[in-house]
Design an enzyme around this catalytic site. Structure first.
Site, PDB file in Angstrom:
ATOM      1  N   SER A 141       0.916  -1.209   0.063  1.00  0.00           N
ATOM      2  CA  SER A 141      -0.018  -0.040   0.097  1.00  0.00           C
ATOM      3  C   SER A 141       0.822   1.400  -0.042  1.00  0.00           C
ATOM      4  CB  SER A 141      -0.962  -0.074   1.240  1.00  0.00           C
ATOM      5  OG  SER A 141      -1.399   1.397   1.582  1.00  0.00           O
ATOM      6  N   TYR A 154      -1.469  -1.214  10.481  1.00  0.00           N
ATOM      7  CA  TYR A 154      -1.200  -1.496   8.986  1.00  0.00           C
ATOM      8  C   TYR A 154      -0.186  -1.063   8.290  1.00  0.00           C
ATOM      9  CZ  TYR A 154      -3.843  -1.158   4.571  1.00  0.00           C
ATOM     10  OH  TYR A 154      -3.994  -1.177   3.163  1.00  0.00           O
TER      11      TYR A 154
HETATM   12  N1  LIG Z   1      -8.921   0.125   0.142  1.00  0.00           N
HETATM   13  C1  LIG Z   1      -7.815   0.764  -0.126  1.00  0.00           C
HETATM   14  O1  LIG Z   1      -8.026   1.940  -0.196  1.00  0.00           O
HETATM   15  C2  LIG Z   1      -6.575   0.025  -0.334  1.00  0.00           C
HETATM   16  C3  LIG Z   1      -5.400   0.821  -0.660  1.00  0.00           C
HETATM   17  C4  LIG Z   1      -4.147   0.474  -0.553  1.00  0.00           C
HETATM   18  C5  LIG Z   1      -3.889  -1.042  -0.582  1.00  0.00           C
HETATM   19  N2  LIG Z   1      -5.035  -1.686  -0.325  1.00  0.00           N
HETATM   20  C6  LIG Z   1      -4.967  -3.330   0.103  1.00  0.00           C
HETATM   21  O2  LIG Z   1      -5.603  -3.814  -1.193  1.00  0.00           O
HETATM   22  C7  LIG Z   1      -5.826  -5.184  -0.601  1.00  0.00           C
HETATM   23  C8  LIG Z   1      -7.376  -5.667  -1.010  1.00  0.00           C
HETATM   24  O3  LIG Z   1      -8.075  -4.618  -0.248  1.00  0.00           O
HETATM   25  P1  LIG Z   1      -9.594  -4.129  -0.686  1.00  0.00           P
HETATM   26  O4  LIG Z   1      -9.447  -2.587  -0.303  1.00  0.00           O
HETATM   27  O5  LIG Z   1      -9.925  -4.549  -1.921  1.00  0.00           O
HETATM   28  O6  LIG Z   1     -10.407  -4.993   0.431  1.00  0.00           O
HETATM   29  P2  LIG Z   1     -11.636  -5.908   0.510  1.00  0.00           P
HETATM   30  O7  LIG Z   1     -12.220  -6.166   1.680  1.00  0.00           O
HETATM   31  O8  LIG Z   1     -12.555  -5.515  -0.549  1.00  0.00           O
HETATM   32  O9  LIG Z   1     -10.917  -7.321  -0.285  1.00  0.00           O
HETATM   33  C9  LIG Z   1     -10.007  -7.993   0.446  1.00  0.00           C
HETATM   34  C10 LIG Z   1     -10.801  -9.374   0.507  1.00  0.00           C
HETATM   35  O10 LIG Z   1      -9.875 -10.298   1.079  1.00  0.00           O
HETATM   36  C11 LIG Z   1     -10.873 -11.246   2.032  1.00  0.00           C
HETATM   37  N3  LIG Z   1     -10.134 -11.847   3.238  1.00  0.00           N
HETATM   38  C12 LIG Z   1      -9.948 -11.013   4.549  1.00  0.00           C
HETATM   39  N4  LIG Z   1      -9.213 -11.787   5.102  1.00  0.00           N
HETATM   40  C13 LIG Z   1      -9.127 -13.037   4.630  1.00  0.00           C
HETATM   41  C14 LIG Z   1      -8.516 -13.964   4.843  1.00  0.00           C
HETATM   42  N5  LIG Z   1      -7.741 -14.487   6.150  1.00  0.00           N
HETATM   43  N6  LIG Z   1      -8.541 -15.433   4.262  1.00  0.00           N
HETATM   44  C15 LIG Z   1      -9.120 -15.293   2.816  1.00  0.00           C
HETATM   45  N7  LIG Z   1      -9.461 -14.011   2.459  1.00  0.00           N
HETATM   46  C16 LIG Z   1      -9.736 -12.923   3.292  1.00  0.00           C
HETATM   47  C17 LIG Z   1     -11.959 -10.186   2.238  1.00  0.00           C
HETATM   48  O11 LIG Z   1     -13.198 -10.979   2.608  1.00  0.00           O
HETATM   49  C18 LIG Z   1     -12.175  -9.548   1.151  1.00  0.00           C
HETATM   50  O12 LIG Z   1     -13.159 -10.199   0.427  1.00  0.00           O
HETATM   51  C19 LIG Z   1      -5.515  -5.487   0.915  1.00  0.00           C
HETATM   52  O13 LIG Z   1      -4.173  -5.987   0.983  1.00  0.00           O
HETATM   53  C20 LIG Z   1      -5.440  -3.894   1.230  1.00  0.00           C
HETATM   54  O14 LIG Z   1      -4.446  -3.930   2.394  1.00  0.00           O
HETATM   55  C21 LIG Z   1      -6.283  -1.402  -0.064  1.00  0.00           C
END
Ligand SMILES: NC(=O)c1ccc[n+]([C@@H]2O[C@H](COP(=O)([O-])OP(=O)(O)OC[C@H]3O[C@@H](n4cnc5c(N)ncnc54)[C@H](O)[C@@H]3O)[C@@H](O)[C@H]2O)c1
Length: 274
Positions: A141, A154
């Site tokens: 991130s 985080y």
């Molecule tokens: N949302 C943001 O603005 C942002 C920014 C930078 C990075 N990220 C990163 O992007 C990645 C995706 O995040 P997102 O925003 O799409 O969130 P999201 O919650 O929409 O997607 C993440 C998915 O992972 C699943 N998950 C969580 N724990 C799990 C586990 N133990 N086993 C299997 N599945 C599991 C959740 O149920 C979810 O479907 C993450 O690593 C997050 O840290 C997000």
């Protein structure tokens, strides 16, 4: 880009991972998704039917990963790329506001999902990726590169992903390339909070779309908040056989957030002394 490749996306039930799945299918990949949330799997089944291998499981659980591995081998007999996309957020709460007796459990929960989950998946699928001379792409991130992209736990997990990418690239070379992507904000995320702070039902998608867009638009050099699909082509390139030049790198895709004007006014000119 991915014609005929078999790709596993961990945490592909919503947000970034789902966008990657949709894009990868359009690039010719056969996709498997490991997802913990049953309800999301029902929605995925409705969208993809049997075109995608859907596996319910917790990426921090070795048995679940081994079951996912067995299902992947049974269906395709191989794996060309592993995409790590699961994650949870810490609610942006400053360390001083976290009760002392919660710090340890918060650390364990965040590092389990955001770091251990990636490491375990890399270990379980390594032999398949070696056989196919495949590739791994893990999700960090912008929070790993600048303060305030999250709270302490985080940001520390996302920094750990950058380090893990470097180390694994060295250990898995030359057969397997390992890279990372460090996104900024994007739409349609359901990123949830930690159980250890009682925030497991709080999601990024709870923030009204307009308020979310207004906040993040002002933090970058671009004029819109990207969708997950806009990050997906970078994952596709890094995951593909076409990437013969990059391993051990994390690509920072922050829409210019770290190069915002500091002295100039947004309208141009007007710096100090001008
Ligand atoms: N949302 C943001 O603005 C942002 C920014 C930078 C990075 N990220 C990163 O992007 C990645 C995706 O995040 P997102 O925003 O799409 O969130 P999201 O919650 O929409 O997607 C993440 C998915 O992972 C699943 N998950 C969580 N724990 C799990 C586990 N133990 N086993 C299997 N599945 C599991 C959740 O149920 C979810 O479907 C993450 O690593 C997050 O840290 C997000």
């Amino acid at each position: 880009m991915l014609d005929g490749d078999v790709v596993l996306i961990t945490g592909g039930g919503s947000g970034l991972g789902l966008g990657i799945a949709r894009h990868f299918i359009s690039e010719g990949a056969q996709v498997a998704i490991l997802e913990i949330d049953e309800q999301k799997l029902v929605t995925l089944q409705a969208e993809f039917g049997d075109n995608v291998l859907l596996v319910r499981g917790d990426v921090t659980n070795t048995d679940d990963l081994l079951a996912c591995r067995a299902a992947t081998v049974e269906r395709w007999g191989r794996l060309n790329a592993l995409i790590g996309s699961q994650g949870i957020f810490d609610g942006n709460i400053p360390l001083r506001e976290i009760a002392i007796d919660r710090v340890s459990s918060l650390f364990d929960e965040l590092f389990h999902v955001n770091v251990l989950g990636y490491i375990l998946a890399c270990r379980v699928f390594l032999d398949l990726l070696e056989e196919s001379a495949g590739s791994i792409v893990l999700t960090s991130s912008v929070a790993a590169y600048a303060a305030d992209g999250g709270g302490l736990m985080y940001t520390a997990t996302k920094g750990a992903v950058v380090s893990a990418v470097r180390q694994l690239a060295m250990e898995f070379a030359p057969r397997v390339r390992v890279n990372g992507v460090a996104p900024g904000a994007f739409t349609d995320s359901e990123l949830r909070g930690p159980q250890s702070l009682g925030l497991e039902n709080h999601k990024q998608s709870d923030i009204p779309k307009e308020a979310f867009a207004a906040t993040f638009q002002n933090l970058t050099l671009m004029d819109s908040v990207p969708t997950p699909m806009e990050y997906a082509p970078i994952y596709a390139y890094l995951a593909s056989r076409h990437n013969t030049v990059t391993t051990g790198q994390t690509m920072l895709l922050e829409q210019g957030a770290l190069n915002r004007p500091t002295l100039s006014s947004p309208q141009g000119g007007g710096g100090i002394g001008v």
